[in-house]
Write an enzyme that holds these catalytic residues in place. Structure first.
Site, PDB file in Angstrom:
ATOM      1  N   GLY A 214      20.938 -61.208 -23.614  1.00  0.00           N
ATOM      2  CA  GLY A 214      22.099 -62.086 -23.503  1.00  0.00           C
ATOM      3  C   GLY A 214      23.319 -61.491 -24.174  1.00  0.00           C
ATOM      4  CB  ILE A 215      26.739 -62.618 -23.978  1.00  0.00           C
ATOM      5  CG1 ILE A 215      28.011 -61.825 -23.920  1.00  0.00           C
ATOM      6  CG2 ILE A 215      26.963 -64.001 -24.522  1.00  0.00           C
ATOM      7  CD1 ILE A 215      28.895 -62.258 -22.768  1.00  0.00           C
ATOM      8  N   GLY A 216      26.398 -61.331 -26.995  1.00  0.00           N
ATOM      9  CA  GLY A 216      26.515 -61.551 -28.438  1.00  0.00           C
ATOM     10  C   GLY A 216      25.847 -60.427 -29.218  1.00  0.00           C
ATOM     11  CB  ALA A 217      26.203 -59.556 -32.777  1.00  0.00           C
ATOM     12  CB  ILE A 218      21.432 -61.687 -32.232  1.00  0.00           C
ATOM     13  CG1 ILE A 218      22.047 -62.106 -33.571  1.00  0.00           C
ATOM     14  CG2 ILE A 218      19.913 -61.715 -32.292  1.00  0.00           C
ATOM     15  CD1 ILE A 218      21.687 -61.236 -34.768  1.00  0.00           C
ATOM     16  CD  GLU A 237      24.536 -63.222 -17.853  1.00  0.00           C
ATOM     17  OE1 GLU A 237      23.716 -64.109 -17.580  1.00  0.00           O
ATOM     18  OE2 GLU A 237      25.446 -63.354 -18.666  1.00  0.00           O
ATOM     19  N   GLY A 335      24.426 -67.022 -18.437  1.00  0.00           N
ATOM     20  CA  GLY A 335      23.130 -66.891 -17.767  1.00  0.00           C
ATOM     21  C   GLY A 335      21.960 -67.341 -18.620  1.00  0.00           C
TER      22      GLY A 335
HETATM   23  N1  COA Z   1      28.722 -73.726 -36.849  1.00  0.00           N
HETATM   24  C1  COA Z   1      29.998 -73.324 -36.971  1.00  0.00           C
HETATM   25  N2  COA Z   1      30.444 -72.121 -36.471  1.00  0.00           N
HETATM   26  C2  COA Z   1      29.544 -71.347 -35.860  1.00  0.00           C
HETATM   27  C3  COA Z   1      28.194 -71.699 -35.713  1.00  0.00           C
HETATM   28  C4  COA Z   1      27.797 -72.962 -36.247  1.00  0.00           C
HETATM   29  N3  COA Z   1      26.537 -73.368 -36.123  1.00  0.00           N
HETATM   30  N4  COA Z   1      27.551 -70.699 -35.052  1.00  0.00           N
HETATM   31  C5  COA Z   1      28.464 -69.759 -34.792  1.00  0.00           C
HETATM   32  N5  COA Z   1      29.662 -70.132 -35.278  1.00  0.00           N
HETATM   33  C6  COA Z   1      30.909 -69.371 -35.229  1.00  0.00           C
HETATM   34  C7  COA Z   1      30.757 -68.023 -35.897  1.00  0.00           C
HETATM   35  O1  COA Z   1      30.934 -68.108 -37.280  1.00  0.00           O
HETATM   36  C8  COA Z   1      31.822 -67.213 -35.207  1.00  0.00           C
HETATM   37  O2  COA Z   1      33.076 -67.571 -35.755  1.00  0.00           O
HETATM   38  P1  COA Z   1      34.276 -66.486 -35.873  1.00  0.00           P
HETATM   39  O3  COA Z   1      34.654 -66.181 -34.447  1.00  0.00           O
HETATM   40  O4  COA Z   1      35.299 -67.226 -36.644  1.00  0.00           O
HETATM   41  O5  COA Z   1      33.677 -65.312 -36.587  1.00  0.00           O
HETATM   42  C9  COA Z   1      31.784 -67.757 -33.768  1.00  0.00           C
HETATM   43  O6  COA Z   1      31.204 -69.074 -33.872  1.00  0.00           O
HETATM   44  C10 COA Z   1      30.914 -66.918 -32.829  1.00  0.00           C
HETATM   45  O7  COA Z   1      29.619 -66.807 -33.394  1.00  0.00           O
HETATM   46  P2  COA Z   1      28.794 -65.442 -33.403  1.00  0.00           P
HETATM   47  O8  COA Z   1      27.461 -65.765 -33.945  1.00  0.00           O
HETATM   48  O9  COA Z   1      29.567 -64.336 -34.043  1.00  0.00           O
HETATM   49  O10 COA Z   1      28.774 -65.145 -31.861  1.00  0.00           O
HETATM   50  P3  COA Z   1      28.116 -64.027 -30.978  1.00  0.00           P
HETATM   51  O11 COA Z   1      29.192 -63.168 -30.466  1.00  0.00           O
HETATM   52  O12 COA Z   1      26.950 -63.359 -31.612  1.00  0.00           O
HETATM   53  O13 COA Z   1      27.616 -64.930 -29.745  1.00  0.00           O
HETATM   54  C11 COA Z   1      26.897 -67.049 -28.856  1.00  0.00           C
HETATM   55  C12 COA Z   1      26.714 -66.011 -29.958  1.00  0.00           C
HETATM   56  C13 COA Z   1      25.838 -68.109 -29.010  1.00  0.00           C
HETATM   57  C14 COA Z   1      28.277 -67.691 -28.939  1.00  0.00           C
HETATM   58  C15 COA Z   1      26.713 -66.324 -27.494  1.00  0.00           C
HETATM   59  O14 COA Z   1      25.440 -65.776 -27.468  1.00  0.00           O
HETATM   60  C16 COA Z   1      26.882 -67.251 -26.309  1.00  0.00           C
HETATM   61  O15 COA Z   1      27.979 -67.541 -25.910  1.00  0.00           O
HETATM   62  N6  COA Z   1      25.763 -67.692 -25.709  1.00  0.00           N
HETATM   63  C17 COA Z   1      25.784 -68.616 -24.588  1.00  0.00           C
HETATM   64  C18 COA Z   1      25.672 -67.936 -23.248  1.00  0.00           C
HETATM   65  C19 COA Z   1      24.508 -67.015 -23.112  1.00  0.00           C
HETATM   66  O16 COA Z   1      23.582 -66.970 -23.875  1.00  0.00           O
HETATM   67  N7  COA Z   1      24.548 -66.259 -22.062  1.00  0.00           N
HETATM   68  C20 COA Z   1      23.490 -65.307 -21.774  1.00  0.00           C
HETATM   69  C21 COA Z   1      23.979 -64.094 -21.209  1.00  0.00           C
HETATM   70  S1  COA Z   1      25.717 -64.146 -20.820  1.00  0.00           S
END
Ligand code: COA
Length: 431
Positions: A214-218, A237, A335
């Protein structure tokens, strides 16, 4: 007319091409690292020529200047997935978000969201006059097919990718030649938390599995911990540079895939030039539109499909908010559900939600209740494995009580006492 003549006669400066966009039009653009920023920037530079042009796309990786305050009378962004450059405009009511499963996005263009103009970026043509949409096929392909007018930036730096990625010259109304580096996504930073998550996820991945990332750092970081696996495959995806590392190390071979054996199957790409060179004319890479790649019935045809995604919050019942922080939409459904459902129908499949137990070190991502306003992206019925740096919780087939116990066990220790209190209140028993 030969395609060469069509190409020559329809090549023009960007200022000419954007005159084909009219006030009130819906413009669908390529997205992520394939975003046609050169053309979008030219539209913004001529903002006074437009009123109420709707700009539709998914992942914003550019600066999205059409979302700047004051632009709303010229452009109204309609995001199918938000990012850093579009969140504020939506939160402040100057732009919109449309919820959708990613695999259904192309269908919107022949139903609810008919396309006036598609603005895309393409590779140089092949000998037969076909241009590859390169690293953004996903919904972009269907937007081109449905649009009344197609404007394409021809960029020699856009890779030519095999699969269902090409459009014939005759389908393009305006060619804008512009050689510029593609947007790049740097590799994620790996610290001790990511290492522990990576090790936990790796314990759920077996030799021969097919992965979705998926999308994001982890999800990208996890790849670094799969180096001792064998014959992994990719049906995803998207993917980033981490896949190239594992390919070069001989870990990803795609040899055991039950669908498209030997091929990396993907619908968009985000990474560095190294990734873009890896996929360019690579016979092992098969890209196709998202209504194929992400369709849960197609995903399910991969045996041992393991999906790895992230989330914002999960409550003690296992309801997952992945796209909003309370009322604030920060990304989109993307996705995630397409693959979680596909994985659950895949023979031997598993889905994993992996994330750090806290954000900014002070906010627990495992919570008694989702924040008010949070959108449930993945329902509690769909969730399978949940992973943090503290371990693995298996939710599928488990009772609400068992789920809550398992989730509290992988929460950050600082937040466990309050989660345990909630457990005792809800289930009328000592933790
Ligand atoms: N409460 C408050 N803020 C939160 C939070 C919570 N529980 N969880 C995350 N945040 C904040 C982070 O601190 C970060 O803030 P910043 O921009 O000020 O640094 C922001 O939200 C993004 O979080 P982060 O963990 O850095 O995001 P990421 O880039 O690793 O992406 C998702 C994580 C969940 C946002 C991303 O995986 C996503 O959009 N998933 C949904 C869609 C998906 O899974 N698609 C699959 C393939 S596209």
């Amino acid at each position: 007319m030969s395609w060469q003549t069509h190409y020559a006669e329809h090549t023009m400066p960007v200022e000419e091409a954007i005159k084909r966009i009219h006030s009130g039009d819906r413009v669908v653009t390529g997205h992520a690292c394939g975003e046609p920023t050169y053309i979008l920037d030219a539209m913004v530079a001529h903002a006074d020529d437009y009123e109420n042009v709707e700009i539709v796309h998914m992942v914003p990786m550019g600066k999205s200047p059409y979302c700047a305050p004051g632009m709303e009378k010229h452009f109204r962004h309609n995001g199918l997935f938000l990012g850093g450059s579009t969140r504020a405009a939506v939160a402040e009511g100057r732009a919109d978000y449309t919820p959708t499963f990613f695999f259904e996005a192309p269908r919107l263009f022949s139903t609810t969201l008919p396309v006036d103009v598609a603005v895309v970026q393409v590779s140089l043509p092949d000998e037969e006059g076909n241009f590859s949409l390169g690293i953004s096929i996903d919904y972009t392909y269907e937007a081109v097919m449905q649009a009344k007018t197609v404007i394409a930036q021809v960029n020699p730096q856009m890779p030519y990718i095999y699969g269902k990625t090409t459009i014939p010259a005759e389908k393009i109304d305006c060619f804008v030649l512009h050689d510029a580096p593609l947007i790049e996504l740097a590799s994620p930073k790996i610290g001790p938390v990511e290492e522990a998550i990576g090790a936990n996820v790796a314990s759920l991945v077996h030799d021969g599995d097919t992965l979705q990332l998926g999308i994001g750092a982890i999800p990208d970081a996890v790849l670094k911990f799969l180096t001792d696996k064998k014959d992994l495959g990719i049906h995803s995806e998207m993917f980033s540079d981490g896949v190239v590392d594992l390919a070069e190390a001989g870990v990803i071979t795609n040899a055991k895939k039950s669908l498209h054996p030997g091929k990396y199957v993907v619908t968009f790409l985000m990474g560095t030039r190294r990734l873009y060179d890896f996929v360019d004319k690579n016979p092992d890479v098969y890209m196709a539109p998202v209504d194929y790649v992400n369709n849960p019935f197609v995903v399910a045809q991969n045996d041992n499909l393991v999906s790895i995604n992230a989330c914002v919050q999960i409550d003690l019942m296992g309801q997952v908010a992945s796209e909003s922080i309370g009322y604030k939409q920060i990304s989109g459904t993307g996705g995630q559900v397409d693959f979680i459902r596909g994985a659950s129908m895949s023979r031997g499949g598993r889905s994993i939600l992996a994330f750090p137990s806290t954000t900014k070190g002070t906010i627990s991502k495992i919570v008694p209740l989702l924040d008010e306003g949070a959108a449930v992206t993945t329902s509690r019925n769909d969730v399978d494995y949940v992973v943090t740096e503290y371990g693995i919780a298996h939710l599928k087939g488990h009772t609400l009580r068992q789920r809550a116990r398992a989730l509290i066990a992988i929460a950050h220790p600082d937040f466990r006492p309050q989660l345990q209190e909630e457990y005792e209140r809800r289930f009328h028993e000592k933790f």
